[in-house]
Design a protein around this motif. Structure first.
Motif, PDB file in Angstrom:
ATOM      1  N   GLN A 193      11.743  14.458  43.806  1.00  0.00           N
ATOM      2  CA  GLN A 193      12.583  13.292  44.022  1.00  0.00           C
ATOM      3  C   GLN A 193      13.434  13.067  42.776  1.00  0.00           C
ATOM      4  N   ASN A 217      17.704  23.468  49.416  1.00  0.00           N
ATOM      5  CA  ASN A 217      16.997  22.243  49.793  1.00  0.00           C
ATOM      6  C   ASN A 217      17.486  21.049  48.986  1.00  0.00           C
ATOM      7  N   ARG A 221      19.786  17.479  50.134  1.00  0.00           N
ATOM      8  CA  ARG A 221      19.352  16.104  49.858  1.00  0.00           C
ATOM      9  C   ARG A 221      20.208  15.436  48.776  1.00  0.00           C
TER      10      ARG A 221
END
Length: 350
Positions: A193, A217, A221
């Motif tokens: 995160q 990935n 995001r």
């Protein structure tokens, strides 16, 4: 003649009709290929970065460092390399290559010992020796430290702090050291995160093979690789700032020294695809010295209205007035890093 489709048979298409169909398919394929090329040509730098993560690699440099750097650069990654001092001493060129590739170099102890069993003086010697080896090889003094095995205590943290080192552990363990497969490493990295740091290692093939998928990935995001802040130990933008919510200001004023001195303000009036110009205006002094820091791998190609000199890294420029007024400038080649801008470190008189 018959053609089989899904287990069923139908009469084949007459020759002239088949030719027409083939030409139509070929035309469609060419059109789709062109469209695909157009998409592929879109710069990855256009991606929005809503947050940053710290990709870190321990235990280098190794015989595979060059291969790792190639993969990182091919995927637009800047990472933090927690280097072992004795490895740096025996492979200085590889350590320098890390910095030349735009990576950040950090302290991972001298020989990866269990430091919690050391005395305070032994800890001090270990980290100091590692700092010296890294600085000698790369010209960069480390600001971050990762204890081997993640083993730490208050004494280690105190010693590290006394040497100007911020201790950094990790939020996510890739498990590459534990024989994790490529898919497992990718899956573990998928937990990252914004602001978090992942542990990976130099010299592991599966880790290198996982990097393209890790980046895909992260991009999906809106997360980007960043630097680890020496102040907070969290991942921030490569220039040391948090993700902007509004367009960044064009000026970067310095804080005048307590005794007065001068203030320097930087703007970037011209930006092109591969380079940009910076204009610096000095106030409060006619005879001035301004120190400006670049973010690797950016490099200054041209300067004007001042007399420049450089430190051993080539990334810190000291510009002195030369009688051409109180505004000087320079052109910076991006070298693959389009987001960073020079930071003014100080402005002094004389």
């Amino acid at each position: 003649m018959y053609a089989s489709i899904g287990g069923f048979r139908r009469p084949s298409t007459p020759r002239t009709s088949r030719l027409t169909v083939r030409l139509a398919v070929l035309a469609s394929t060419v059109a789709l290929s062109a469209a695909g090329l157009a998409v592929a040509a879109t710069p990855s730098s256009a991606a929005v970065c809503n947050g940053y993560v710290g990709l870190t690699f321990d235990d280098g440099p190794t015989g595979s460092t060059s291969a790792l750097l190639s993969v990182l650069r091919a995927n637009g990654v800047r990472a933090t390399m927690f280097n072992v001092g004795q490895n740096v001493q025996s492979n200085q060129s590889a350590a320098r290559a890390q910095v030349d590739a735009g990576m950040w170099v950090a302290n991972h102890s001298w020989n990866h010992a269990h430091m919690t069993s050391m005395s305070q003086s032994q800890m001090q010697s270990d980290l100091s020796q590692t700092n010296s080896a890294i600085q000698s090889a790369t010209g960069v003094r480390p600001q971050l430290f990762r204890p081997p095995y993640g083993e730490t205590n208050s004494t280690i943290q105190s010693v590290a702090s006394s040497l100007g080192l911020r201790q950094v552990i990790w939020d996510v363990d890739s498990q590459d050291w534990n024989g994790a497969s490529v898919s497992q490493i990718v899956s573990n990295a998928g937990r990252l995160q914004a602001g978090q740091v992942i542990l990976m290692h130099d010299g592991i093939q599966n880790t290198r093979d996982a990097i393209p998928q890790i980046m895909a990935n992260l991009t999906s995001r809106n997360l980007c690789p960043g630097m680890i802040s020496p102040s907070t130990g969290r991942a921030v933008a490569p220039d040391g700032t948090s993700p902007p919510t509004t367009p960044p200001p064009t000026g970067t004023p310095t804080t005048p020294p307590p005794s007065g001195g001068c203030t320097a303000t930087a703007t970037t009036p011209n930006v092109w695809g591969d380079r940009y110009n910076t204009s610096v205006t000095v106030q409060g002094a006619g005879n001035w010295t301004v120190v400006v820091a670049l973010t690797p791998p950016q490099r200054v190609s041209t300067t004007w209205n001042g007399s420049p000199s450089w430190d051993s890294t080539g990334y810190v420029m000291t510009m002195r007035s030369n009688g051409s007024g109180n505004t000087f400038g320079f052109t910076t080649m991006m070298n693959g890093n389009s987001s960073a801008r020079p930071q003014i470190r100080s402005c002094t008189t004389g």
